[in-house]
Design a protein around this motif. Sequence first.
Motif, PDB file in Angstrom:
ATOM      1  N   GLY A  19       0.796  -1.225   0.000  1.00 35.17           N
ATOM      2  CA  GLY A  19       0.000   0.000   0.000  1.00 35.17           C
ATOM      3  C   GLY A  19       0.826   1.270   0.000  1.00 35.17           C
ATOM      4  O   GLY A  19       1.964   1.298  -0.450  1.00 35.17           O
ATOM      5  N   TRP A  20       0.220   2.321   0.503  1.00 33.83           N
ATOM      6  CA  TRP A  20       0.864   3.641   0.474  1.00 33.83           C
ATOM      7  C   TRP A  20       2.132   3.672   1.325  1.00 33.83           C
ATOM      8  O   TRP A  20       3.082   4.367   0.982  1.00 33.83           O
ATOM      9  CB  TRP A  20      -0.117   4.738   0.888  1.00 33.83           C
ATOM     10  CG  TRP A  20      -0.433   4.765   2.351  1.00 33.83           C
ATOM     11  CD1 TRP A  20      -1.458   4.116   2.983  1.00 33.83           C
ATOM     12  CD2 TRP A  20       0.293   5.449   3.366  1.00 33.83           C
ATOM     13  NE1 TRP A  20      -1.408   4.364   4.330  1.00 33.83           N
ATOM     14  CE2 TRP A  20      -0.344   5.184   4.598  1.00 33.83           C
ATOM     15  CE3 TRP A  20       1.414   6.269   3.371  1.00 33.83           C
ATOM     16  CZ2 TRP A  20       0.106   5.699   5.806  1.00 33.83           C
ATOM     17  CZ3 TRP A  20       1.863   6.791   4.569  1.00 33.83           C
ATOM     18  CH2 TRP A  20       1.214   6.499   5.770  1.00 33.83           C
ATOM     19  N   ARG A  21       2.167   2.912   2.429  1.00 30.99           N
ATOM     20  CA  ARG A  21       3.363   2.932   3.285  1.00 30.99           C
ATOM     21  C   ARG A  21       4.551   2.280   2.569  1.00 30.99           C
ATOM     22  O   ARG A  21       5.663   2.807   2.598  1.00 30.99           O
ATOM     23  CB  ARG A  21       3.094   2.258   4.629  1.00 30.99           C
ATOM     24  CG  ARG A  21       2.080   3.023   5.465  1.00 30.99           C
ATOM     25  CD  ARG A  21       1.821   2.398   6.814  1.00 30.99           C
ATOM     26  NE  ARG A  21       1.492   0.991   6.685  1.00 30.99           N
ATOM     27  CZ  ARG A  21       1.688   0.079   7.622  1.00 30.99           C
ATOM     28  NH1 ARG A  21       2.213   0.401   8.783  1.00 30.99           N
ATOM     29  NH2 ARG A  21       1.340  -1.172   7.424  1.00 30.99           N
ATOM     30  N   ASP A  23       4.869   1.986  -0.707  1.00 24.71           N
ATOM     31  CA  ASP A  23       5.202   2.879  -1.824  1.00 24.71           C
ATOM     32  C   ASP A  23       6.021   4.076  -1.352  1.00 24.71           C
ATOM     33  O   ASP A  23       6.968   4.496  -2.015  1.00 24.71           O
ATOM     34  CB  ASP A  23       3.928   3.379  -2.520  1.00 24.71           C
ATOM     35  CG  ASP A  23       3.174   2.277  -3.251  1.00 24.71           C
ATOM     36  OD1 ASP A  23       3.737   1.185  -3.469  1.00 24.71           O
ATOM     37  OD2 ASP A  23       1.989   2.517  -3.591  1.00 24.71           O
ATOM     38  N   THR A  24       5.634   4.634  -0.206  1.00 21.79           N
ATOM     39  CA  THR A  24       6.341   5.806   0.324  1.00 21.79           C
ATOM     40  C   THR A  24       7.760   5.442   0.729  1.00 21.79           C
ATOM     41  O   THR A  24       8.713   6.153   0.384  1.00 21.79           O
ATOM     42  CB  THR A  24       5.571   6.406   1.525  1.00 21.79           C
ATOM     43  OG1 THR A  24       4.267   6.807   1.073  1.00 21.79           O
ATOM     44  CG2 THR A  24       6.302   7.604   2.115  1.00 21.79           C
ATOM     45  N   GLU A  99      -0.442   9.285   4.353  1.00 23.04           N
ATOM     46  CA  GLU A  99      -1.106   8.841   3.137  1.00 23.04           C
ATOM     47  C   GLU A  99      -1.596  10.036   2.330  1.00 23.04           C
ATOM     48  O   GLU A  99      -2.183  10.973   2.871  1.00 23.04           O
ATOM     49  CB  GLU A  99      -2.286   7.931   3.488  1.00 23.04           C
ATOM     50  CG  GLU A  99      -2.946   7.311   2.278  1.00 23.04           C
ATOM     51  CD  GLU A  99      -3.986   6.260   2.646  1.00 23.04           C
ATOM     52  OE1 GLU A  99      -4.434   5.551   1.726  1.00 23.04           O
ATOM     53  OE2 GLU A  99      -4.355   6.146   3.839  1.00 23.04           O
ATOM     54  N   GLY A 100      -1.315  10.014   1.027  1.00 24.24           N
ATOM     55  CA  GLY A 100      -1.757  11.076   0.135  1.00 24.24           C
ATOM     56  C   GLY A 100      -0.826  12.272   0.089  1.00 24.24           C
ATOM     57  O   GLY A 100      -1.024  13.177  -0.719  1.00 24.24           O
ATOM     58  N   LYS A 102       2.527  14.505  -0.619  1.00 27.90           N
ATOM     59  CA  LYS A 102       3.464  14.614  -1.744  1.00 27.90           C
ATOM     60  C   LYS A 102       4.884  14.737  -1.208  1.00 27.90           C
ATOM     61  O   LYS A 102       5.114  15.372  -0.180  1.00 27.90           O
ATOM     62  CB  LYS A 102       3.143  15.852  -2.595  1.00 27.90           C
ATOM     63  CG  LYS A 102       1.747  15.841  -3.180  1.00 27.90           C
ATOM     64  CD  LYS A 102       1.651  14.912  -4.369  1.00 27.90           C
ATOM     65  CE  LYS A 102       0.300  15.030  -5.028  1.00 27.90           C
ATOM     66  NZ  LYS A 102      -0.320  13.767  -5.292  1.00 27.90           N
TER      67      LYS A 102
END
Length: 124
Positions: A19-21, A23-24, A99-100, A102
Amino acid sequence: MSTTPASALIDERIATLGGWRGDTLAALRALLHDAVPNIVEEWKWSNPVWSLDGIVCTGEAYKSAVKMTFPRGAALPDPKGLFNASLEGKVRRAIDFHEGGKLDKPALKALFRAAVAANQAARR
């Protein structure tokens, strides 16, 4: 002590997070390698650690944030105001990514390079 290379453990952490974690953390890792091509990946305290002449930063994942902690962060220039966590300390600083959010890639690269420069200056 694990014989698994740190890079493989970091790959595993990114995959496990997903998920986002994930990906980050993957994006931050790529930025680090782009900014400091000779950065060394380590695995300490059950977390990714990036070093060059000392620890540059750690990467930790929490439920609502991916955190990068800079042991010498209070001494680093931060003209874009990236540091948003661990601000009360006299030495370290951190950035919580949510999350979300930039990534300010140029500012992060400058911060990574400044952390390396601070490590190198401390060794002199």
